[in-house]
Design a protein around this motif. Structure first.
Motif, short mmCIF file in Angstrom:
data_model
loop_
_atom_site.label_atom_id
_atom_site.label_comp_id
_atom_site.label_asym_id
_atom_site.label_seq_id
_atom_site.Cartn_x
_atom_site.Cartn_y
_atom_site.Cartn_z
N MET A 53 -2.44 8.94 -10.74
CA MET A 53 -2.40 8.42 -9.37
C MET A 53 -3.78 7.93 -8.93
SD MET A 53 0.35 10.71 -7.24
CE MET A 53 -0.63 12.17 -7.19
N LEU A 54 -4.82 8.65 -9.30
CA LEU A 54 -6.17 8.20 -8.95
C LEU A 54 -6.57 6.93 -9.70
CD1 LEU A 54 -8.05 11.58 -8.74
CD2 LEU A 54 -7.41 10.08 -6.87
N ILE A 55 -6.18 6.84 -10.97
CA ILE A 55 -6.47 5.64 -11.75
C ILE A 55 -5.73 4.44 -11.17
CG2 ILE A 55 -6.13 4.55 -14.00
CD1 ILE A 55 -6.72 7.28 -15.25
N SER A 56 -4.49 4.66 -10.74
CA SER A 56 -3.71 3.56 -10.18
C SER A 56 -4.33 3.06 -8.87
CB SER A 56 -2.27 3.99 -9.94
OG SER A 56 -2.18 4.86 -8.83
N TRP A 57 -4.96 3.95 -8.13
CA TRP A 57 -5.62 3.55 -6.89
C TRP A 57 -6.80 2.63 -7.19
CZ3 TRP A 57 -9.61 6.74 -3.86
CH2 TRP A 57 -9.86 6.16 -2.62
N ASN A 58 -7.56 2.95 -8.25
CA ASN A 58 -8.71 2.12 -8.63
C ASN A 58 -8.28 0.78 -9.23
OD1 ASN A 58 -10.61 3.95 -7.76
ND2 ASN A 58 -10.71 4.99 -9.73
N LEU A 59 -7.19 0.79 -10.01
CA LEU A 59 -6.74 -0.43 -10.67
C LEU A 59 -5.76 -1.22 -9.81
CD1 LEU A 59 -6.11 0.87 -14.30
CD2 LEU A 59 -8.07 -0.37 -13.43
N LEU A 64 1.60 2.37 -12.30
CA LEU A 64 0.92 3.63 -12.66
C LEU A 64 1.07 4.67 -11.57
CD1 LEU A 64 -2.48 2.74 -14.37
CD2 LEU A 64 -0.53 3.88 -15.35
N LEU A 65 1.09 4.23 -10.32
CA LEU A 65 1.29 5.14 -9.20
C LEU A 65 2.67 5.79 -9.29
CD1 LEU A 65 0.30 6.34 -6.50
CD2 LEU A 65 1.38 4.38 -5.39
N ILE A 66 3.69 5.03 -9.60
CA ILE A 66 5.04 5.57 -9.71
C ILE A 66 5.14 6.56 -10.87
CG2 ILE A 66 7.43 4.94 -10.25
CD1 ILE A 66 6.89 2.35 -8.66
N VAL A 67 4.52 6.24 -12.00
CA VAL A 67 4.51 7.16 -13.14
C VAL A 67 3.76 8.44 -12.78
CG1 VAL A 67 3.69 7.50 -15.51
CG2 VAL A 67 4.78 5.35 -14.85
N GLY A 68 2.64 8.33 -12.08
CA GLY A 68 1.88 9.50 -11.67
C GLY A 68 2.66 10.39 -10.72
N VAL A 69 3.33 9.78 -9.74
CA VAL A 69 4.14 10.57 -8.80
C VAL A 69 5.29 11.25 -9.54
CG1 VAL A 69 5.72 10.37 -6.83
CG2 VAL A 69 3.52 9.21 -6.78
N GLY A 70 5.87 10.55 -10.52
CA GLY A 70 6.94 11.16 -11.32
C GLY A 70 6.44 12.35 -12.12
#
Length: 81
Positions: A53-59, A64-70
């Motif tokens: 989730m943090l990486i998706s925020w930077n990119l 990636l955010l959806i995968v992180g939340v999952g």
């Protein structure tokens, strides 16, 4: 203007806290604190999701955010073997 500064600092502090807890869970396989230990069943999944989730925020990547939340949700739901 001052409100945005305070909200920005709070967001940065939250991101740092999430990163520290995520790395701790990913590397050590357990959650810090009694409250998180009772609620998270798979700490490594939870930690990987938090880092994603943090990486998706930077990119700026919504996938990636959806995968992180999952992964964070799976860390709460999946029972350990």
């Amino acid at each position: 203007m001052f409100t945005f500064l305070v909200l920005g600092l709070a967001l940065v502090a939250l991101a740092i806290i999430l990163a520290v807890i995520g790395v701790h869970a990913l590397l050590l396989g357990r959650m810090p604190g009694q409250w998180l230990q009772q609620r998270v069943r798979q700490p490594r999944l939870w930690g990987a999701g938090a880092i994603l989730m943090l990486i998706s925020w930077n990119l700026r990547s919504p996938s990636l955010l959806i995968v992180g939340v999952g992964l964070v949700a799976l860390g709460h739901a999946v029972k350990s073997p």
